[in-house]
Motif scaffolding. Structure first.
Motif, mmCIF file in Angstrom:
data_model
loop_
_atom_site.group_PDB
_atom_site.id
_atom_site.type_symbol
_atom_site.label_atom_id
_atom_site.label_comp_id
_atom_site.label_asym_id
_atom_site.label_seq_id
_atom_site.Cartn_x
_atom_site.Cartn_y
_atom_site.Cartn_z
ATOM 1 N N GLU A 95 0.839 -1.195 0.000
ATOM 2 C CA GLU A 95 0.000 0.000 0.000
ATOM 3 C C GLU A 95 0.876 1.248 0.000
ATOM 4 N N GLU A 117 -8.661 6.384 -3.815
ATOM 5 C CA GLU A 117 -7.937 5.131 -3.673
ATOM 6 C C GLU A 117 -7.882 4.476 -5.046
ATOM 7 N N LEU A 160 -6.370 1.451 -7.703
ATOM 8 C CA LEU A 160 -5.878 0.088 -7.830
ATOM 9 C C LEU A 160 -4.628 0.066 -8.691
ATOM 10 N N TYR A 218 -1.648 -7.226 -7.363
ATOM 11 C CA TYR A 218 -2.204 -5.878 -7.296
ATOM 12 C C TYR A 218 -1.779 -5.208 -5.996
ATOM 13 N N SER A 219 -1.975 -3.915 -5.957
ATOM 14 C CA SER A 219 -1.615 -3.102 -4.814
ATOM 15 C C SER A 219 -2.566 -1.917 -4.770
ATOM 16 N N THR A 220 -2.331 -0.972 -3.856
ATOM 17 C CA THR A 220 -3.211 0.173 -3.710
ATOM 18 C C THR A 220 -2.406 1.457 -3.555
ATOM 19 N N LYS A 280 -3.127 5.305 -2.318
ATOM 20 C CA LYS A 280 -4.088 6.196 -1.679
ATOM 21 C C LYS A 280 -3.557 7.620 -1.767
#
Length: 166
Positions: free
Chosen positions: A84, A134, A136, A151-153, A155
């Motif tokens: 993240e 947020e 993706l 996958y990750s995020t 923000k």
């Protein structure tokens, strides 16, 4: 075998077009070379964890540069490190990314961030984070059986919004 004159013209046109296509393809591939985009820096992909800045992946505040934050990302078999990423709204961010194993992609959905990560090369991209939300992060280069789970995020947070909510 007798060919009508229009059939001969179409055959000449078709073969000529195919020949022109192959010449253009050959010039593009061999004369101009096929190199990764913006790959100014190289790295030993077998020892990524021992080379700065990849020995400390994550978000880092910087001073005295044209950007506010550096985000260091290391991709490997079906994951990103860090999982993240959080940056403030309005900040200018420079992404540094590489991979330890095979070709991976690094695409932040709904933004213009899209990098190809190749073993041995450092990919860089600078952008301004001007929309909170947020996002993706997905691998858009097929990298193996676990590709769909990579996958990750990202923000992008508005510091004023968090102050007002308290």
């Amino acid at each position: 075998m007798h060919l009508h004159k229009y059939e001969k013209w179409w055959l000449v046109f078709g073969v000529g077009t195919l020949f022109a296509f192959l010449v253009i393809l050959g010039i593009g591939a061999f004369h101009n070379g096929t190199h990764p985009n913006q790959a100014r820096n190289i790295i030993d992909y077998e020892n990524v964890d021992n080379h700065a800045p990849f020995d400390n992946p994550g978000v880092h505040k910087v001073e005295g540069k044209d950007w506010d934050y550096e985000v260091v990302i290391v991709a490997s078999a079906f994951n990103y490190n860090p999982i993240e990423i959080e940056v403030p709204l309005g900040s200018v961010v420079k992404f540094y990314a590489t991979t330890k194993d095979v070709i991976h992609g690094f695409e932040v959905a709904q933004t213009n961030i899209n990098l190809m990560l190749e073993p041995g090369y450092i990919s860089e991209y600078v952008t301004e984070m001007n929309q909170a939300g947020e996002y993706l992060i997905v691998c858009n280069e097929y990298c193996g059986i676990g590709h769909a789970n990579m996958y990750s995020t990202l923000k992008v947070v508005d510091p004023n919004a968090t102050e007002n909510s308290q």
